[in-house]
Design an enzyme around this catalytic site. Structure first.
Site, PDB file in Angstrom:
ATOM      1  N   TYR A 197      21.680 -12.841  14.781  1.00 54.52           N
ATOM      2  CA  TYR A 197      20.373 -12.721  14.106  1.00 54.52           C
ATOM      3  C   TYR A 197      19.249 -12.438  15.103  1.00 54.52           C
ATOM      4  O   TYR A 197      18.152 -12.070  14.702  1.00 54.52           O
ATOM      5  CB  TYR A 197      20.018 -13.988  13.312  1.00 54.52           C
ATOM      6  CG  TYR A 197      21.006 -14.374  12.235  1.00 54.52           C
ATOM      7  CD1 TYR A 197      21.961 -13.471  11.769  1.00 54.52           C
ATOM      8  CD2 TYR A 197      20.987 -15.651  11.680  1.00 54.52           C
ATOM      9  CE1 TYR A 197      22.872 -13.845  10.790  1.00 54.52           C
ATOM     10  CE2 TYR A 197      21.891 -16.019  10.697  1.00 54.52           C
ATOM     11  CZ  TYR A 197      22.834 -15.121  10.252  1.00 54.52           C
ATOM     12  OH  TYR A 197      23.726 -15.493   9.286  1.00 54.52           O
ATOM     13  N   SER A 221      13.997 -17.987   3.543  1.00 58.09           N
ATOM     14  CA  SER A 221      12.651 -17.561   3.172  1.00 58.09           C
ATOM     15  C   SER A 221      11.732 -17.733   4.366  1.00 58.09           C
ATOM     16  O   SER A 221      11.944 -18.612   5.198  1.00 58.09           O
ATOM     17  CB  SER A 221      12.114 -18.382   1.999  1.00 58.09           C
ATOM     18  OG  SER A 221      10.830 -17.893   1.644  1.00 58.09           O
ATOM     19  N   SER A 261      20.635 -12.112  -1.891  1.00 56.58           N
ATOM     20  CA  SER A 261      20.120 -11.371  -0.732  1.00 56.58           C
ATOM     21  C   SER A 261      19.262 -10.166  -1.132  1.00 56.58           C
ATOM     22  O   SER A 261      19.571  -9.024  -0.799  1.00 56.58           O
ATOM     23  CB  SER A 261      21.280 -10.916   0.163  1.00 56.58           C
ATOM     24  OG  SER A 261      20.800 -10.504   1.416  1.00 56.58           O
TER      25      SER A 261
END
Length: 316
Positions: free
Chosen positions: A49, A264, A215
């Site tokens: 990520y 979020s 998603s």
């Protein structure tokens, strides 16, 4: 009402965590801090990520403020497929640990069951655009990861995106020292994963649901793809309970004793997504949601679907 699931190691994993995939640097730090303030204790991270450093900064700031103690947090990261060789696995893990500014992880997962060729690229391809695979398998990676547990650097190990045959292979691995405690998989009303969840629970393996809202911000969404957040039946159930659609989608997992990690960076959503312990979906609600299954996946490394160990050809 319980807010955690007990792992086979006796550790308590909070049922609702914050996902950090696609959370842009510059936003993820504030999101994690806001989440800690909102009561989140489970944070889902990954090497691939490329934002673990900011997650680590947020955690450290909150610990310094005495807003939370390290031992109350449940921090998860994942080993990417280009690091299955033992020496590379150690390097990748050390980078994750130093980026997160921690001295141990609560849970370390194999992110994806297929090994990819080692190198700078996360998705290495040849000149023809074919993905380059590795000779190292998830079983090789697991051996290296077991050493991290023995050294006290990781409390527990798990897998992600594995089908039940792959879990079976891991459980039957000769000389297995540490069994997987979790399997993290995509799960929502269009992919309810009933058989896989049943299998995992029968083996004492907890399940973590990723992309519980379908998603919606995935970078490769097609215009014709179904939208989980717009399912009429879910809207109806949400209205009945005076809850948001997202809260119903999250509660759906909690009631199945499945942990869930909605992502979020929006403050109001972060707060809302953990407020799921003050209502109960009826048996009719749960049955209605389960009946929506169509085995539709939003996520997966589909470019490797012709290669060995691609996990999604099997029924579960």
């Amino acid at each position: 009402m319980t807010t955690f699931v007990k792992l086979r190691t006796k550790a308590k994993m909070p049922l609702v965590g914050l996902g950090t995939w696609k959370s842009p640097p510059g936003q993820v730090k504030e999101a994690v801090k806001a989440a800690i303030d909102a009561g989140y204790r489970h944070f889902d991270c990954a090497y691939v990520y490329q934002n673990e450093s900011e997650v680590g900064e947020a955690i450290q700031e909150k610990i310094k403020e005495k807003a939370v103690r390290r031992e109350d947090l449940f921090i998860v990261s994942k080993l990417w497929s280009t690091f299955f060789e033992k020496s590379l696995m150690k390097e990748a893990f050390q980078k994750t640990l130093s980026d997160l500014k921690l001295d141990y992880l609560d849970l370390y997962l194999i992110h994806w069951p297929q090994g990819l060729q080692a190198g700078k690229e996360f998705l290495p391809k040849d000149s023809q655009g074919k993905v380059l695979m590795s000779k190292s398998t998830f079983l090789d990676a697991w051996e290296g990861m077991e050493e991290l547990v023995d050294q006290g650097l990781v409390k527990a190990l798990g897998v992600s995106n594995f089908n039940h045959f792959q879990i079976e292979r891991l459980l039957n691995k000769p000389g297995l020292k540490h069994k997987p405690v979790t399997n993290q998989v995509e799960c929502h009303p269009y992919l309810t994963q009933e058989k896989l969840i049943q299998y995992c629970h029968s083996k004492g393996i907890a399940v973590i649901a990723y992309s519980p809202l379908g998603s919606p911000d995935r970078p490769y969404a097609k215009p014709e793809d179904p939208v989980v957040l717009e399912i009429p039946k879910i809207k109806e159930i949400a209205a009945k309970h005076k809850k948001t659609i997202a809260q119903v989608l999250i509660r759906f997992h909690v009631q199945r004793n499945v942990a869930v990690i909605p992502k979020s960076v929006t403050l109001s959503h972060i707060k809302e997504n953990i407020q799921v312990f003050d209502f109960q979906l009826s048996e009719e609600d749960m049955a209605a949601i389960l009946s929506l299954n169509r085995n539709w996946r939003a996520c997966g490394l589909f470019v490797t679907s012709d290669e060995e160990d691609f996990p999604f050809h099997e029924e579960y």
